[in-house]
Write a protein that holds these residues in place. Sequence first.
Motif, PDB file in Angstrom:
ATOM      1  N   SER A  11       0.823  -1.204   0.000  1.00  0.00           N
ATOM      2  CA  SER A  11       0.000   0.000   0.000  1.00  0.00           C
ATOM      3  C   SER A  11       0.857   1.254   0.000  1.00  0.00           C
ATOM      4  N   ARG A  55      -3.569   3.450   0.700  1.00  0.00           N
ATOM      5  CA  ARG A  55      -4.305   2.912  -0.443  1.00  0.00           C
ATOM      6  C   ARG A  55      -3.610   1.663  -0.982  1.00  0.00           C
ATOM      7  N   GLU A 109      -9.309   1.368  -5.641  1.00  0.00           N
ATOM      8  CA  GLU A 109      -8.993   0.046  -5.100  1.00  0.00           C
ATOM      9  C   GLU A 109      -9.789  -1.052  -5.803  1.00  0.00           C
TER      10      GLU A 109
END
Length: 202
Positions: free
Chosen positions: A59, A63, A99
């Motif tokens: 990440s 995110r 995502e």
Amino acid sequence: MKHKHINIRLFKTTAGSITILLAAAFFSCKPNKAEEIKELTNKEELPSLILKDLTSIVSDSGRVKYRFITPEMAQYDQRSEPIVDFPNGLHLYVYNVNEEIEAQVRCNYAIYHQNEELWELRKDVEAVNTNGDVINTELMFWDTRNKKVYSDQFIKISTDSEIITGRGFESDDRLENYKILNISGILHIDEDALESGSSSGN
């Protein structure tokens, strides 16, 4: 067998830690014996971390950028060019800003070059984008820093309407805006003919 789930940033090394290691070696007063030199050399070839049956998330600022599943991962931090090795291959998922999965890649062998932030994907590589286009090759480089994918090997791209073969490949990291550098063949697929043939056979 259940996979281990790890949410860590595996691939970051700091320049400071490298500097400290070099300084310690440079200012050592006692000369190294042959056995000590050999041990140091061997240490560079030994993995600092080995994990089996791993599912990991990479990440950035909270995110999810990547997720990969692999039977085995070995990290080599002591090398001058540190790598993460995937000797039995992996399944890599690439996520967009929402995502959502926008591309995925499977291969039977992979290396992640930490300093360059570069994936080296080898052996029966298959990549799929959100349009369902399938890219097959034996070698693919995924440059995450510059957001591009490329290869100088034989490439086959299968879409709903055609199969394109050639050598050399360039693409964005979403595997959507791609091109084959040296096209050797294009086979157009007639979906209507395929459907009529399938119907007549029933």
